[in-house]
Write a protein that holds these residues in place. Structure first.
Motif, PDB file in Angstrom:
ATOM      1  N   LEU A  42       0.846  -1.191   0.000  1.00  0.00           N
ATOM      2  CA  LEU A  42       0.000   0.000   0.000  1.00  0.00           C
ATOM      3  C   LEU A  42       0.883   1.243   0.000  1.00  0.00           C
ATOM      4  CD1 LEU A  42      -2.841  -1.027   2.488  1.00  0.00           C
ATOM      5  CD2 LEU A  42      -2.899  -1.009  -0.007  1.00  0.00           C
ATOM      6  N   ARG A  43       0.577   2.149  -0.920  1.00  0.00           N
ATOM      7  CA  ARG A  43       1.391   3.355  -1.110  1.00  0.00           C
ATOM      8  C   ARG A  43       0.557   4.611  -0.860  1.00  0.00           C
ATOM      9  NH1 ARG A  43       3.968   4.391  -6.975  1.00  0.00           N
ATOM     10  NH2 ARG A  43       1.746   4.361  -7.510  1.00  0.00           N
ATOM     11  N   LEU A  44       1.130   5.543  -0.099  1.00  0.00           N
ATOM     12  CA  LEU A  44       0.513   6.844   0.155  1.00  0.00           C
ATOM     13  C   LEU A  44       1.496   7.911  -0.324  1.00  0.00           C
ATOM     14  CD1 LEU A  44      -2.128   7.911   1.539  1.00  0.00           C
ATOM     15  CD2 LEU A  44      -0.722   8.337   3.565  1.00  0.00           C
ATOM     16  N   THR A  45       1.086   8.690  -1.317  1.00  0.00           N
ATOM     17  CA  THR A  45       1.993   9.663  -1.923  1.00  0.00           C
ATOM     18  C   THR A  45       2.095  10.925  -1.063  1.00  0.00           C
ATOM     19  OG1 THR A  45       0.207  10.632  -3.229  1.00  0.00           O
ATOM     20  CG2 THR A  45       1.457   8.828  -4.244  1.00  0.00           C
ATOM     21  N   PRO A  46       3.112  11.768  -1.308  1.00  0.00           N
ATOM     22  CA  PRO A  46       3.271  13.003  -0.534  1.00  0.00           C
ATOM     23  C   PRO A  46       2.012  13.871  -0.564  1.00  0.00           C
ATOM     24  CG  PRO A  46       5.234  12.590  -1.829  1.00  0.00           C
ATOM     25  CD  PRO A  46       4.220  11.575  -2.267  1.00  0.00           C
ATOM     26  N   GLY A  47       1.655  14.400   0.600  1.00  0.00           N
ATOM     27  CA  GLY A  47       0.481  15.257   0.708  1.00  0.00           C
ATOM     28  C   GLY A  47      -0.829  14.514   0.851  1.00  0.00           C
ATOM     29  N   SER A  48      -0.792  13.179   0.835  1.00  0.00           N
ATOM     30  CA  SER A  48      -2.019  12.382   0.931  1.00  0.00           C
ATOM     31  C   SER A  48      -2.286  11.975   2.374  1.00  0.00           C
ATOM     32  CB  SER A  48      -1.910  11.139   0.045  1.00  0.00           C
ATOM     33  OG  SER A  48      -1.718  11.505  -1.310  1.00  0.00           O
ATOM     34  N   GLU A  49      -3.536  11.631   2.643  1.00  0.00           N
ATOM     35  CA  GLU A  49      -3.939  11.321   4.012  1.00  0.00           C
ATOM     36  C   GLU A  49      -5.008  10.234   4.023  1.00  0.00           C
ATOM     37  OE1 GLU A  49      -5.947  13.609   7.888  1.00  0.00           O
ATOM     38  OE2 GLU A  49      -5.450  14.710   6.053  1.00  0.00           O
ATOM     39  N   ILE A  50      -4.851   9.258   4.914  1.00  0.00           N
ATOM     40  CA  ILE A  50      -5.891   8.269   5.188  1.00  0.00           C
ATOM     41  C   ILE A  50      -6.610   8.726   6.449  1.00  0.00           C
ATOM     42  CG2 ILE A  50      -6.408   5.846   5.659  1.00  0.00           C
ATOM     43  CD1 ILE A  50      -3.691   5.167   4.348  1.00  0.00           C
ATOM     44  N   LYS A  51      -7.884   8.987   6.332  1.00  0.00           N
ATOM     45  CA  LYS A  51      -8.643   9.550   7.441  1.00  0.00           C
ATOM     46  C   LYS A  51      -8.798   8.532   8.573  1.00  0.00           C
ATOM     47  CE  LYS A  51     -11.209  12.253   4.029  1.00  0.00           C
ATOM     48  NZ  LYS A  51     -12.536  12.488   3.402  1.00  0.00           N
ATOM     49  N   GLU A  52      -9.023   9.050   9.769  1.00  0.00           N
ATOM     50  CA  GLU A  52      -9.188   8.158  10.917  1.00  0.00           C
ATOM     51  C   GLU A  52     -10.385   7.233  10.700  1.00  0.00           C
ATOM     52  OE1 GLU A  52     -10.624   9.144  15.184  1.00  0.00           O
ATOM     53  OE2 GLU A  52      -8.412   9.139  15.293  1.00  0.00           O
ATOM     54  N   HIS A  53     -10.160   5.956  10.924  1.00  0.00           N
ATOM     55  CA  HIS A  53     -11.216   4.960  10.766  1.00  0.00           C
ATOM     56  C   HIS A  53     -10.852   3.743  11.607  1.00  0.00           C
ATOM     57  CE1 HIS A  53      -8.115   3.695   7.939  1.00  0.00           C
ATOM     58  NE2 HIS A  53      -8.643   2.480   7.957  1.00  0.00           N
ATOM     59  N   GLN A  54     -11.717   2.749  11.613  1.00  0.00           N
ATOM     60  CA  GLN A  54     -11.480   1.507  12.341  1.00  0.00           C
ATOM     61  C   GLN A  54     -11.733   0.329  11.417  1.00  0.00           C
ATOM     62  OE1 GLN A  54     -14.104   3.317  15.635  1.00  0.00           O
ATOM     63  NE2 GLN A  54     -13.011   1.690  16.726  1.00  0.00           N
ATOM     64  N   ASP A  55     -10.883  -0.695  11.521  1.00  0.00           N
ATOM     65  CA  ASP A  55     -11.042  -1.919  10.739  1.00  0.00           C
ATOM     66  C   ASP A  55     -11.445  -3.038  11.690  1.00  0.00           C
ATOM     67  OD1 ASP A  55     -10.234  -0.828   8.212  1.00  0.00           O
ATOM     68  OD2 ASP A  55      -8.179  -0.820   8.956  1.00  0.00           O
ATOM     69  N   PHE A  56     -12.738  -3.159  11.938  1.00  0.00           N
ATOM     70  CA  PHE A  56     -13.212  -4.133  12.914  1.00  0.00           C
ATOM     71  C   PHE A  56     -12.964  -5.559  12.424  1.00  0.00           C
ATOM     72  CE2 PHE A  56     -15.953  -0.386  13.802  1.00  0.00           C
ATOM     73  CZ  PHE A  56     -15.461  -0.132  15.071  1.00  0.00           C
TER      74      PHE A  56
END
Length: 231
Positions: free
Chosen positions: A94-108
Motif C-alpha cells: 500500500l502506497r501513500l503519496t506526498p500530501g495524501s492522508e488516510i482519514k481516521e477509521h477503524q477496521d473491525f
C-alpha cells in the motif's frame, strides 16, 4: 494486551526496495475513496477470491484467499511471508503519496481475539509520515515489523516529499502466532477473550462519543479512555 508493538523481526531494506521497484507500473487506486484524500494505491500480493476489488482485505470469516501473479515477481517478499508460520489472508503493498492522508477509521475484526491480526513492514517512508493509532504516532522505519490493533481508531498522513509504502500482512491467529505474541509480550497469558472483547466494545463506544463532538461526549470519552489505560 498491547495495542502497538514493534516485533523483534527485521527485514533487509535493499531487498524490500528491489521487489517494490519490480512492481512499480502495476499500482491501482484504493477503492475506499471515502477513507482518504490524495493518492492511496496498492498492489495485491494475496487477495480474496471472488471480490470485486482485488485490494479488498476480505470481510467475511469464510473468505478464501490466493496468491496473485504479482507475488511471483517478488521473491524476497515471498521470503518475508515465509517467516509467518500461520495462514495468510490479505497481503498487499500500500502506497501513500506526498500530501495524501488516510482519514481516521477503524477496521473491525482485526484484533487478536477476533482471530486475525495485521502487521506492517515499511519499505519506503520518511520522518514526516504520521501513522497514528488512538492518537499515538508510531515512528516506523524501513525493514521493521509492527503489530497494531486496527480495531482501534487509526490514521495516516504523509507530510513528506517521498512516497510511503508498506507491506501489509493479515494473518490468522494460530498456535505459532500465539506463542510469538506471548514471547514478544504483546498478550497477557492470563487475559481472557471475554475481557478483551469487553475492552473492544468500550473502544467502539469511545469512538462514537468522539464522533458526536459535544463537550459532554468528549468528556465521557476521555473518562472511559483513562479507565481502560488505568490512569
Amino acid at each position: 494486551m498491547k495495542n502497538i508493538h514493534k516485533l523483534s523481526l527485521h527485514f533487509d531494506s535493499k531487498s524490500l526496495l528491489h521487489d517494490f521497484q519490480n512492481l512499480l507500473p502495476d499500482w491501482e487506486m484504493h477503492f475506499n475513496t471515502q477513507y482518504y484524500s490524495g493518492n492511496w494505491s496498492g498492489i495485491p500480493l494475496r487477495a480474496a477470491v471472488d471480490k470485486n476489488h482485488t485490494l479488498s482485505a476480505g470481510d467475511e470469516s469464510n473468505t478464501v484467499f490466493e496468491d496473485t501473479e504479482y507475488l511471483d515477481k517478488a521473491p524476497y517478499l515471498q521470503e518475508v511471508l515465509s517467516h509467518f508460520k500461520t495462514p495468510k489472508q490479505s497481503v498487499r503493498l500500500l502506497r501513500l503519496t506526498p500530501g495524501s492522508e488516510i482519514k481516521e477509521h477503524q477496521d473491525f475484526g482485526l484484533g487478536y481475539f477476533d482471530g486475525a491480526v495485521r502487521l506492517h513492514v515499511p519499505i519506503l517512508t520518511n520522518p514526516k509520515v504520521e501513522f497514528c493509532v488512538e492518537g499515538e504516532n508510531i515512528p516506523m522505519t524501513v525493514g521493521e515489523c509492527w503489530f497494531a490493533n486496527f480495531n482501534a481508531p487509526h490514521s495516516v498522513a504523509n507530510h513528506g516529499d517521498t512516497d510511503r509504502v508498506h507491506l501489509v500482512v493479515d494473518l490468522e491467529v494460530n498456535e505459532w502466532l500465539q506463542q510469538l505474541f506471548e514471547k514478544e509480550g504483546i498478550i497477557d497469558t492470563e487475559e481472557t477473550p471475554e475481557e478483551r472483547h469487553n475492552e473492544e466494545e468500550q473502544r467502539q463506544i469511545i469512538a462514537s462519543l468522539k464522533e458526536m463532538g459535544t463537550d459532554t461526549s468528549l468528556k465521557l470519552a476521555r473518562e472511559m479512555e483513562e479507565k481502560i489505560s488505568g490512569a
